[in-house]
Scaffold this motif. Structure first.
Motif, PDB file in Angstrom:
ATOM      1  N   GLU A   1       0.785  -1.225   0.057  1.00 56.83           N
ATOM      2  CA  GLU A   1      -0.008   0.086   0.182  1.00 56.83           C
ATOM      3  C   GLU A   1       0.910   1.149  -0.055  1.00 56.83           C
ATOM      4  O   GLU A   1       0.625   2.183  -0.820  1.00 56.83           O
ATOM      5  CB  GLU A   1      -0.856  -0.119   1.115  1.00 56.83           C
ATOM      6  CG  GLU A   1      -2.159  -1.025   1.118  1.00 56.83           C
ATOM      7  CD  GLU A   1      -2.883  -1.169   2.546  1.00 56.83           C
ATOM      8  OE1 GLU A   1      -3.691  -1.694   2.410  1.00 56.83           O
ATOM      9  OE2 GLU A   1      -1.960  -0.748   3.684  1.00 56.83           O
TER      10      GLU A   1
ATOM     11  N   VAL B   1       2.539   1.607  -3.586  1.00 52.37           N
ATOM     12  CA  VAL B   1       1.574   1.971  -4.183  1.00 52.37           C
ATOM     13  C   VAL B   1       1.026   3.620  -4.540  1.00 52.37           C
ATOM     14  O   VAL B   1       1.106   4.200  -5.272  1.00 52.37           O
ATOM     15  CB  VAL B   1       0.259   1.092  -4.451  1.00 52.37           C
ATOM     16  CG1 VAL B   1      -0.860   1.934  -5.114  1.00 52.37           C
ATOM     17  CG2 VAL B   1       0.461  -0.141  -4.813  1.00 52.37           C
ATOM     18  N   LEU B   2       0.934   3.971  -3.126  1.00 51.72           N
ATOM     19  CA  LEU B   2       0.647   5.242  -2.739  1.00 51.72           C
ATOM     20  C   LEU B   2       1.659   6.117  -3.065  1.00 51.72           C
ATOM     21  O   LEU B   2       1.697   7.220  -4.156  1.00 51.72           O
ATOM     22  CB  LEU B   2       0.184   5.352  -1.241  1.00 51.72           C
ATOM     23  CG  LEU B   2      -0.344   6.889  -0.874  1.00 51.72           C
ATOM     24  CD1 LEU B   2      -1.760   7.250  -1.437  1.00 51.72           C
ATOM     25  CD2 LEU B   2      -0.419   6.720   0.650  1.00 51.72           C
TER      26      LEU B   2
ATOM     27  N   TYR C   1       4.088   5.711  -5.555  1.00 53.84           N
ATOM     28  CA  TYR C   1       4.171   5.664  -6.905  1.00 53.84           C
ATOM     29  C   TYR C   1       3.246   6.427  -7.756  1.00 53.84           C
ATOM     30  O   TYR C   1       3.306   7.172  -8.573  1.00 53.84           O
ATOM     31  CB  TYR C   1       4.639   4.512  -7.595  1.00 53.84           C
ATOM     32  CG  TYR C   1       5.716   3.686  -6.936  1.00 53.84           C
ATOM     33  CD1 TYR C   1       7.184   4.747  -7.249  1.00 53.84           C
ATOM     34  CD2 TYR C   1       6.062   2.713  -6.484  1.00 53.84           C
ATOM     35  CE1 TYR C   1       8.191   4.107  -6.691  1.00 53.84           C
ATOM     36  CE2 TYR C   1       7.247   2.311  -5.893  1.00 53.84           C
ATOM     37  CZ  TYR C   1       8.453   3.021  -6.357  1.00 53.84           C
ATOM     38  OH  TYR C   1       9.601   2.604  -5.679  1.00 53.84           O
ATOM     39  N   GLU C   2       1.852   6.186  -7.128  1.00 54.54           N
ATOM     40  CA  GLU C   2       0.708   6.919  -7.739  1.00 54.54           C
ATOM     41  C   GLU C   2       0.684   8.291  -7.862  1.00 54.54           C
ATOM     42  O   GLU C   2       0.159   9.002  -8.581  1.00 54.54           O
ATOM     43  CB  GLU C   2      -0.661   6.266  -7.202  1.00 54.54           C
ATOM     44  CG  GLU C   2      -1.190   4.962  -7.526  1.00 54.54           C
ATOM     45  CD  GLU C   2      -2.436   4.488  -6.872  1.00 54.54           C
ATOM     46  OE1 GLU C   2      -2.946   4.937  -5.920  1.00 54.54           O
ATOM     47  OE2 GLU C   2      -2.965   3.485  -7.407  1.00 54.54           O
ATOM     48  N   HIS C   3       1.444   8.664  -6.631  1.00 57.84           N
ATOM     49  CA  HIS C   3       1.388  10.228  -6.638  1.00 57.84           C
ATOM     50  C   HIS C   3       2.808  10.767  -6.967  1.00 57.84           C
ATOM     51  O   HIS C   3       3.231  12.121  -6.773  1.00 57.84           O
ATOM     52  CB  HIS C   3       1.146  10.658  -5.046  1.00 57.84           C
ATOM     53  CG  HIS C   3      -0.306  10.382  -4.918  1.00 57.84           C
ATOM     54  ND1 HIS C   3      -1.298  11.240  -5.131  1.00 57.84           N
ATOM     55  CD2 HIS C   3      -0.826   9.247  -4.158  1.00 57.84           C
ATOM     56  CE1 HIS C   3      -2.494  10.784  -4.876  1.00 57.84           C
ATOM     57  NE2 HIS C   3      -2.269   9.432  -4.154  1.00 57.84           N
ATOM     58  N   GLY C   4       3.332  10.019  -8.071  1.00 52.76           N
ATOM     59  CA  GLY C   4       4.573  10.635  -8.684  1.00 52.76           C
ATOM     60  C   GLY C   4       5.839  10.682  -7.466  1.00 52.76           C
ATOM     61  O   GLY C   4       6.604  11.974  -8.057  1.00 52.76           O
TER      62      GLY C   4
ATOM     63  N   GLN D   1       0.745  10.042   3.764  1.00 51.85           N
ATOM     64  CA  GLN D   1      -0.765  10.096   3.527  1.00 51.85           C
ATOM     65  C   GLN D   1      -1.030  11.627   3.405  1.00 51.85           C
ATOM     66  O   GLN D   1      -1.759  12.161   2.830  1.00 51.85           O
ATOM     67  CB  GLN D   1      -1.577   9.383   4.629  1.00 51.85           C
ATOM     68  CG  GLN D   1      -2.919   9.473   4.385  1.00 51.85           C
ATOM     69  CD  GLN D   1      -3.377   8.609   3.054  1.00 51.85           C
ATOM     70  OE1 GLN D   1      -3.055   7.443   2.737  1.00 51.85           O
ATOM     71  NE2 GLN D   1      -4.176   9.299   2.303  1.00 51.85           N
TER      72      GLN D   1
ATOM     73  N   VAL E   1      -0.043  13.316   0.515  1.00 50.58           N
ATOM     74  CA  VAL E   1      -0.703  13.062  -0.892  1.00 50.58           C
ATOM     75  C   VAL E   1      -1.919  13.722  -0.722  1.00 50.58           C
ATOM     76  O   VAL E   1      -2.763  13.988  -1.859  1.00 50.58           O
ATOM     77  CB  VAL E   1      -0.881  11.483  -1.234  1.00 50.58           C
ATOM     78  CG1 VAL E   1       0.502  11.153  -1.695  1.00 50.58           C
ATOM     79  CG2 VAL E   1      -1.682  11.007  -0.069  1.00 50.58           C
TER      80      VAL E   1
END
Length: 72
Positions: A5, A8-9, A11-14, A50, A53
């Motif tokens: 998790e 993913v968090l 990398y999903e937010h660059g 968290q 992001v």
């Protein structure tokens, strides 16, 4: 937050591992250990990621508190 998790968090937010290391005040090797599951993600790191992001924690705000330049 589990290691997958967290990864993913991130990398999903660059965010690069070096960005997360800077935000958490650790070296890149430590972030790599979290990402690959070598060590558990500490609660403070999960919370900082968290907050970042969710735009609650910006590099500019951090720099104003610790007096350094944000990563490029």
């Amino acid at each position: 937050m589990t290691n997958p998790e967290f990864a993913v968090l991130m990398y999903e937010h660059g965010l690069r591992q070096s960005d997360v290391a800077w935000i958490c005040g650790v070296n890149v090797r430590q972030v790599r250990a979290w990402v690959i599951g070598e060590t558990d993600v500490p609660q403070y790191a999960a919370l900082l990621l968290q907050a970042h992001v969710e735009n609650l924690l910006t590099p500019e705000w951090l720099c104003s508190k610790i007096d350094v330049e944000p990563p490029k």
